[in-house]
Design a protein around this motif. Structure first.
Motif, short mmCIF file in Angstrom:
data_model
loop_
_atom_site.label_atom_id
_atom_site.label_comp_id
_atom_site.label_asym_id
_atom_site.label_seq_id
_atom_site.Cartn_x
_atom_site.Cartn_y
_atom_site.Cartn_z
N PRO A 112 15.49 38.16 14.78
CA PRO A 112 15.95 39.16 15.75
C PRO A 112 16.64 40.33 15.06
N ASP A 113 16.25 41.53 15.48
CA ASP A 113 16.84 42.71 14.85
C ASP A 113 17.92 43.36 15.71
N GLN A 118 17.07 43.81 10.78
CA GLN A 118 15.69 44.11 10.46
C GLN A 118 14.81 42.94 10.89
N ALA A 119 13.81 43.21 11.70
CA ALA A 119 12.89 42.16 12.14
C ALA A 119 11.97 41.75 10.98
N THR A 178 10.29 35.27 15.06
CA THR A 178 10.68 36.59 14.56
C THR A 178 12.18 36.64 14.35
N ASN A 214 19.12 39.23 10.11
CA ASN A 214 19.22 38.56 11.40
C ASN A 214 20.46 39.04 12.18
N HIS A 224 9.01 38.17 9.90
CA HIS A 224 8.45 36.86 10.23
C HIS A 224 9.48 35.79 9.84
N SER A 225 9.85 34.93 10.81
CA SER A 225 10.94 34.01 10.54
C SER A 225 10.52 32.83 9.66
N GLY A 248 14.12 39.94 6.32
CA GLY A 248 14.77 40.37 7.55
C GLY A 248 16.28 40.40 7.43
N SER A 265 17.03 40.34 20.76
CA SER A 265 15.62 40.70 20.61
C SER A 265 14.86 39.59 19.92
N GLY A 266 13.55 39.79 19.78
CA GLY A 266 12.74 38.87 18.99
C GLY A 266 12.24 37.68 19.77
#
Length: 423
Positions: free
Chosen positions: A262-263, A207-208, A260, A220, A210-211, A218, A255-256
């Motif tokens: 990554p999802d 799940q994406a 972010t 990761n 805000h990191s 999220g 991704s990401g």
């Protein structure tokens, strides 16, 4: 027998310069899998010039040639050679090169056909010999091959797999093949292994978020990939060395961005093993490892499988015949026996169905699959190899006690198509 084995050797000696010229011509036109059009044209021209019945467009770009009475009850020998090249170099310098020595195989087996036809051996003994230049042995360019499958031009990623499925080998009794090796202190190898392999693509999905502010919301996916790689390093200790299991995953997509979570993370790997049972065991263990790593981090996982090649099953009776003919060329200390190799080839698929042998020969400099690959000993890679092939064919055709075949070919093929290719 009016025709003696020495007559074949004498004919080879007189024509060996032509053999080497054919080898040089083929080496100079490297083409990767399912694109071997120039190679196919050279071979068709060679066979037509020598009055040998031939066909192109076999599994797209492959070539077949036949001598002898295929409609009779005599022994049917297949000379199988890979015809594709590999890519070498990087970036703009990346280009096709015969860095696996496939051009040598093709030249040797094609010229063996010429010499056998000229000798009249088949007229005296009966039987038949078929030459097959099979495309796309190297498991590369997979996106291109996938497009060919989707367009209905081929059914599988390997030339031999297509030909097997299409019934091409249904009437053949044994397979003779040869492949260059990288040895420097011996001339031949016999009884070497080839691993089987399957390619896997493992996808971790999370799940994406805000990191910085909401990382806890999220999931990761990269953490799943990292956990899997670490867990796999521990898992590999459970496989004994004799199983020859090799697993070396790489992360091919993520991704990401830096801010972010990554999802999605994607890994790809080959799984290699010396036997089919070991390969299937390793595949199941890897799947369990990936799925439980995902579960531990509340991620999802999916696994895509791409069928590779089966491990080679060298025919012991055929190996003995080949070995005796190698001894006619060099002493035993120049022959490497039962080499364990981590390489793979679709000759393994054929060996499951039909008694098969693939012997190795030295005579190159540089590394296999590298741009520095060159041929240093033309006498061995061409003349000596063809002498072994001719002697083996002679023995198989003149001594019926050596003519082995599998009586359960239909059962083997059905299992292969169903369980391996998934038809």
């Amino acid at each position: 027998m009016k025709i003696k084995k020495q007559m074949l050797t004498d004919s080879l000696e007189k024509q060996k310069q032509e053999l080497k010229e054919l080898g040089r011509t083929l080496f100079a036109c490297p083409e990767v899998g399912f694109r071997e059009e120039k190679t196919s044209a050279h071979l068709l021209s060679f066979f037509q010039k020598n009055g040998i019945s031939c066909q192109g467009n076999q599994s797209l770009t492959g070539v077949r040639a036949d001598i002898g009475d295929r409609n009779g009850s005599g022994y049917h020998i297949a000379l199988v050679a890979d015809m594709d090249a590999v890519y070498a170099g990087n970036g703009d310098k990346k280009q096709a090169i015969h860095a696996c020595g496939h051009s040598i195989q093709v030249a040797d087996m094609a010229f063996s056909m010429k010499l056998i036809k000229e000798s009249g051996l088949l007229d005296e003994t009966g039987g038949s010999v078929t030459f097959i230049a099979t495309p796309a042995e190297e498991f590369i360019d997979l996106d291109y091959r996938k497009a060919l499958v989707q367009a209905g031009k081929v059914r599988f990623f390997s030339g031999k797999q297509n030909l097997i499925a299409d019934g091409f080998f249904d009437d053949m009794d044994c397979i003779l093949s040869a492949h260059v090796n990288s040895e420097e202190h011996t001339l031949f190898d016999i009884g070497s292994s080839l691993t089987g392999f399957t390619k896997k693509r493992i996808i971790f999905t999370g799940q994406a978020a805000h990191s910085g502010a909401l990382a806890h919301q999220g999931r990761n996916a990269m953490h799943g990939a990292a956990l899997f790689i670490n867990a796999l390093s521990f898992l590999k200790e459970q496989f004994p060395p004799e199983k020859g299991i090799h697993i070396a995953p790489i992360i091919t997509a993520c991704s990401g961005s830096v801010n972010t979570v990554p999802d999605q993370a994607v890994l790809e790997t080959y799984i290699r093993a010396n036997t089919l049972s070991s390969l299937l065991e390793a595949c199941q263990s890897l799947d369990d490892c990936a799925n439980h790593c995902a579960l531990a981090l509340k991620l999802k996982s999916s696994i895509e499988n791409q069928t590779g090649y089966m491990p080679i099953q060298q025919s012991e009776p055929l190996l003995k015949v080949v070995f005796e003919n190698i001894l006619d060329v060099c002493p035993s200390e120049q022959i490497l026996k039962n080499l364990v190799s981590g390489a793979s080839g679709d000759i393994g698929d054929l060996s499951y169905l039909i008694p098969s042998v693939q012997f190795g020969f030295s005579g190159i400099e540089g590394q296999i699959h590298s741009a520095n690959f060159t041929i240093r000993d033309e006498e061995n890679v061409y003349t000596n190899v063809v002498r072994v092939v001719l002697g083996t064919i002679y023995d198989l055709l003149t001594r019926k006690e050596l003519q082995i075949k599998y009586d359960d070919y239909d059962v083997r093929k059905n299992a292969y198509l169903t369980d391996w290719l998934g038809i």
